[in-house]
Design a protein around this motif. Structure first.
Motif, short mmCIF file in Angstrom:
data_model
loop_
_atom_site.label_atom_id
_atom_site.label_comp_id
_atom_site.label_asym_id
_atom_site.label_seq_id
_atom_site.Cartn_x
_atom_site.Cartn_y
_atom_site.Cartn_z
N LYS A 232 33.15 39.53 35.52
CA LYS A 232 32.93 39.99 36.89
C LYS A 232 34.11 39.80 37.84
N GLU A 237 41.77 36.32 46.39
CA GLU A 237 42.66 36.49 47.55
C GLU A 237 42.34 35.44 48.60
N LYS A 247 33.59 35.67 50.09
CA LYS A 247 32.85 36.91 49.85
C LYS A 247 33.35 37.56 48.58
N LEU A 248 32.52 38.42 48.01
CA LEU A 248 32.84 39.11 46.76
C LEU A 248 32.90 40.60 47.03
N GLU A 249 34.03 41.22 46.75
CA GLU A 249 34.20 42.67 46.90
C GLU A 249 34.65 43.24 45.57
N ALA A 250 33.81 44.14 45.01
CA ALA A 250 34.10 44.69 43.68
C ALA A 250 34.32 43.52 42.71
N GLN A 251 35.51 43.40 42.14
CA GLN A 251 35.78 42.30 41.21
C GLN A 251 36.82 41.32 41.78
N LYS A 252 36.78 41.20 43.10
CA LYS A 252 37.70 40.29 43.78
C LYS A 252 36.92 39.31 44.66
N ILE A 254 37.28 36.92 47.79
CA ILE A 254 38.14 36.73 48.96
C ILE A 254 37.62 35.53 49.72
N TRP A 255 38.50 34.57 49.99
CA TRP A 255 38.09 33.46 50.82
C TRP A 255 39.04 33.29 51.99
N ASN A 275 26.47 34.17 43.08
CA ASN A 275 27.00 35.55 43.14
C ASN A 275 27.68 36.03 41.85
#
Length: 276
Positions: A232, A237, A247-252, A254-255, A275
């Motif tokens: 996943k 980033e 947060k999770l966007e697509a397969q990234k 981000i914090w 998640n």
């Protein structure tokens, strides 16, 4: 005579063989006493108190540390507590504490940390080298460096340098996470979200590595976590924002971090568990 160093030192010859420029950071001072610390690895740090004592200044010289500080002499402001003395010096536009000396109840422990503060080494008083120390020579060496353009450029703020330091720390943390998870996560920093003032004010790299460390621990405990990360996630980033968050966007993943807060380990672990 009040001495800036936090330890009893051997009195060395005072006075200087030449005048000090009026605009020098050591104007109005002269070297008082000094002490050399070393270890078996060949690292050496020399501390020289400056008079008058109420100037709360000292010179710090680095040798054999295998860092960009080698051969440099920095003027330090001295912050003395009960059993600890910290030496704060300018470097790359930031006020840095590379050196502190602690009274361990019978012996002195000089703690040296390199520019990126990812590791620490310990040095002990070196009686022989202290006996051979010429404080005036070190004082003159500092004055020579003050007039050197390359030296001055290394004192000025360097965004590229600090950004690289942060990326190295993030890459190292990602490598450990990839090893634990069997993944190929690519780490990035949203540098457009980070101002010069923020880079100058905080250790941005250390602020960013927390969630990666939480992810690594999850993988070390659970094969299910390993599979989830492998399937996943492809990238992570780190950025600055108004509040610390994940947060999770697509397969990234981000914090965000703030100037005063990071994503705490428990919060990061809960986020990944819920998640992924």
């Amino acid at each position: 005579m009040r001495v800036l160093l936090a330890v009893g030192v051997v009195a060395l010859s005072l006075g200087c063989s030449r005048g000090v420029r009026p605009d020098s950071a050591v104007a109005g001072t002269k070297p008082a006493t000094g002490k050399v610390y070393s270890n078996e690895a060949g690292e050496r740090v020399t501390l020289i108190g400056l008079e008058p004592g109420d100037s709360k200044k000292a010179l710090v010289m680095f040798e054999g540390t295998k860092s960009e500080l080698d051969g440099q002499v920095l003027v330090a402001s001295v912050d003395q507590e009960r059993r600890k003395t910290e030496y704060w010096t300018p470097w790359r536009g930031r006020k840095q504490r590379f050196v502190s000396v602690e009274d361990r109840g019978g012996y002195e422990d000089l703690i040296f940390s390199d520019v990126n503060h990812t590791g620490y080494t310990h040095l002990k008083p070196d009686t022989a080298k202290t006996g051979a120390l010429k404080v005036e020579k070190v004082f003159e060496r500092y004055q020579d460096l003050e007039g050197d353009k390359k030296y001055q450029s290394m004192l000025a703020f360097d965004r590229k340098f600090w950004a690289n330091q942060a990326e190295v720390q993030l890459a190292e943390a990602a490598a450990e996470t990839n090893k634990a998870c069997g993944s190929k996560l690519t780490p990035t920093v949203a540098w457009d979200s980070v101002t010069d003032a923020q880079i100058n004010d905080i250790s941005f790299g250390s602020y960013c590595v927390g969630p990666l460390e939480s992810l690594q621990k999850l993988c070390e405990r659970s094969d299910e976590a390993k599979r989830a990360v492998q399937q996943k996630l492809q990238a992570v980033e780190c950025r600055m924002d108004a509040q610390a968050a994940l947060k999770l966007e697509a397969q990234k993943v981000i914090w965000s971090v703030t100037e005063r807060d990071t994503v705490q380990p428990d919060a990061a672990t809960s986020f990944f568990t819920d998640n992924l």
